[in-house]
Design a protein around this motif. Structure first.
Motif, PDB file in Angstrom:
ATOM      1  N   THR A 198       8.104  61.300  -0.228  1.00  8.27           N
ATOM      2  CA  THR A 198       8.433  61.987   0.881  1.00  8.27           C
ATOM      3  C   THR A 198       7.225  62.356   1.739  1.00  8.27           C
ATOM      4  OG1 THR A 198      10.544  62.696  -0.157  1.00  8.27           O
ATOM      5  CG2 THR A 198       9.844  63.960   1.768  1.00  8.27           C
TER       6      THR A 198
ATOM      7  N   HIS B 191       6.259  64.888   3.552  1.00  9.78           N
ATOM      8  CA  HIS B 191       6.770  66.383   4.169  1.00  9.78           C
ATOM      9  C   HIS B 191       6.096  66.611   5.284  1.00  9.78           C
ATOM     10  CE1 HIS B 191       8.624  66.931   0.225  1.00  9.78           C
ATOM     11  NE2 HIS B 191       7.480  66.471  -0.521  1.00  9.78           N
TER      12      HIS B 191
ATOM     13  N   LYS C  85       8.549  65.366   8.084  1.00  7.94           N
ATOM     14  CA  LYS C  85       9.796  66.101   7.692  1.00  7.94           C
ATOM     15  C   LYS C  85       9.529  67.340   8.741  1.00  7.94           C
ATOM     16  CE  LYS C  85      12.469  63.174   5.311  1.00  7.94           C
ATOM     17  NZ  LYS C  85      13.595  62.446   5.800  1.00  7.94           N
ATOM     18  N   GLU C  86       8.422  67.913   8.435  1.00 10.94           N
ATOM     19  CA  GLU C  86       8.124  69.365   9.118  1.00 10.94           C
ATOM     20  C   GLU C  86       8.174  69.076  10.759  1.00 10.94           C
ATOM     21  OE1 GLU C  86       5.237  73.052   9.275  1.00 10.94           O
ATOM     22  OE2 GLU C  86       5.346  71.651   7.527  1.00 10.94           O
TER      23      GLU C  86
ATOM     24  N   GLU D 141       9.714  66.826  12.389  1.00  5.40           N
ATOM     25  CA  GLU D 141      10.970  66.407  12.927  1.00  5.40           C
ATOM     26  C   GLU D 141      11.778  67.780  12.857  1.00  5.40           C
ATOM     27  OE1 GLU D 141      12.834  64.034   9.943  1.00  5.40           O
ATOM     28  OE2 GLU D 141      11.322  62.040  10.460  1.00  5.40           O
TER      29      GLU D 141
ATOM     30  N   ARG E 111      16.145  74.246   8.888  1.00  9.04           N
ATOM     31  CA  ARG E 111      15.615  73.064   8.638  1.00  9.04           C
ATOM     32  C   ARG E 111      14.118  73.152   8.037  1.00  9.04           C
ATOM     33  NH1 ARG E 111      16.457  68.093  13.055  1.00  9.04           N
ATOM     34  NH2 ARG E 111      15.271  67.077  11.187  1.00  9.04           N
TER      35      ARG E 111
ATOM     36  N   VAL F 249      12.668  72.101   4.534  1.00  6.21           N
ATOM     37  CA  VAL F 249      11.579  71.225   4.065  1.00  6.21           C
ATOM     38  C   VAL F 249      10.394  71.719   3.578  1.00  6.21           C
ATOM     39  CG1 VAL F 249       9.789  70.026   5.512  1.00  6.21           C
ATOM     40  CG2 VAL F 249      12.011  69.815   6.271  1.00  6.21           C
TER      41      VAL F 249
ATOM     42  N   ARG G 282      11.698  71.909  -0.386  1.00  5.88           N
ATOM     43  CA  ARG G 282      11.482  70.464  -0.784  1.00  5.88           C
ATOM     44  C   ARG G 282      10.061  70.240  -0.966  1.00  5.88           C
ATOM     45  NH1 ARG G 282      15.146  67.421  -3.350  1.00  5.88           N
ATOM     46  NH2 ARG G 282      13.176  67.131  -4.761  1.00  5.88           N
TER      47      ARG G 282
END
Length: 229
Positions: free
Chosen positions: A96, A98, A101-102, A104, A117, A121, A124
């Protein structure tokens, strides 16, 4: 009120009472209350009603859930759900990202949803740090003690159900701790290995509705999640 209580396995019939208790336990948790204010508000009781049956039904090697029940009345005073990682997961061929993702999550236009969110994140990210593939450990899925019964040793008794199992099986335990959860477990030897600080006023869409939630006039203040082991 009885001065004694016993620990017993949770049953599916306990779920409504456990969900109500969990909601009351988090009534003054500032992060939970900010998330409850959004366009799609977080409903703690509904979430617990959805998750608890599956947690209770987990195979023994995957975890267990127990309640602390008053010996006289049978009232549930608190509960804890434990997860167990057996170390059998294979590494992902595509780890992943990360940071992506952060990014996003930060682009989420709704501020309350953005808070949810971002914290997800971050958790995770720390899950991958604390329990990469091959790791055998235990972890808190959730723990709650009714405010009216705090200070009676209920939380400590619930924590010990996990620490005793971990000692028996030679495992470590980690926790993604709320502010109250961090205070509950620190007396049991848990130490902070990471933190995630958020300025709740960046995400809240209204001032705190209760004075107990405020950190300064009309302010929610900073909230620090702690990763403990």
């Amino acid at each position: 009120m009885s001065s004694s209580f016993s620990i017993r396995p949770a049953q599916v019939s306990d779920v409504p009472a456990m969900a109500r208790l969990g909601t009351e336990a988090f009534r003054l948790d500032r992060n939970t209350q900010v998330k409850a204010m959004g366009a799609d508000p977080y409903d703690h009781e509904a979430t617990m009603n959805e998750l608890l049956p599956g947690w209770i039904a987990r195979a023994p090697e995957k975890g267990f859930t127990v309640v602390a029940a008053d010996d006289a009345s049978g009232e549930i005073l608190g509960w804890v759900c434990w997860g167990i990682a057996t170390g059998c997961s294979a590494p992902s061929p595509t780890p992943t990202d990360h940071d992506a993702k952060e990014r996003e999550a930060r682009a989420e236009p709704d501020p309350v949803a953005r808070l949810g969110r971002l914290t997800s994140v971050n958790m995770r990210r720390w899950m991958d740090i604390l329990m990469p593939p091959g790791t055998a450990c235990m972890f808190f899925m959730s723990i709650a003690v009714h405010p009216a019964h705090q200070g009676r040793g209920v939380g400590s008794a619930l924590v010990r159900t996990g620490t005793e199992r971990a000692d028996q099986d030679g495992l470590f335990i980690w926790m993604h701790a709320s502010e109250a959860g961090a205070l509950m477990v620190q007396k049991h030897g848990f130490e902070v290995v990471g933190e995630y600080d958020v300025d709740l006023d960046e995400f809240a869409i209204a001032p705190p509705p209760l004075p107990e939630l405020a950190r300064g006039e009309g302010k929610w203040g900073h909230y620090t999640f702690k990763y403990m082991k």
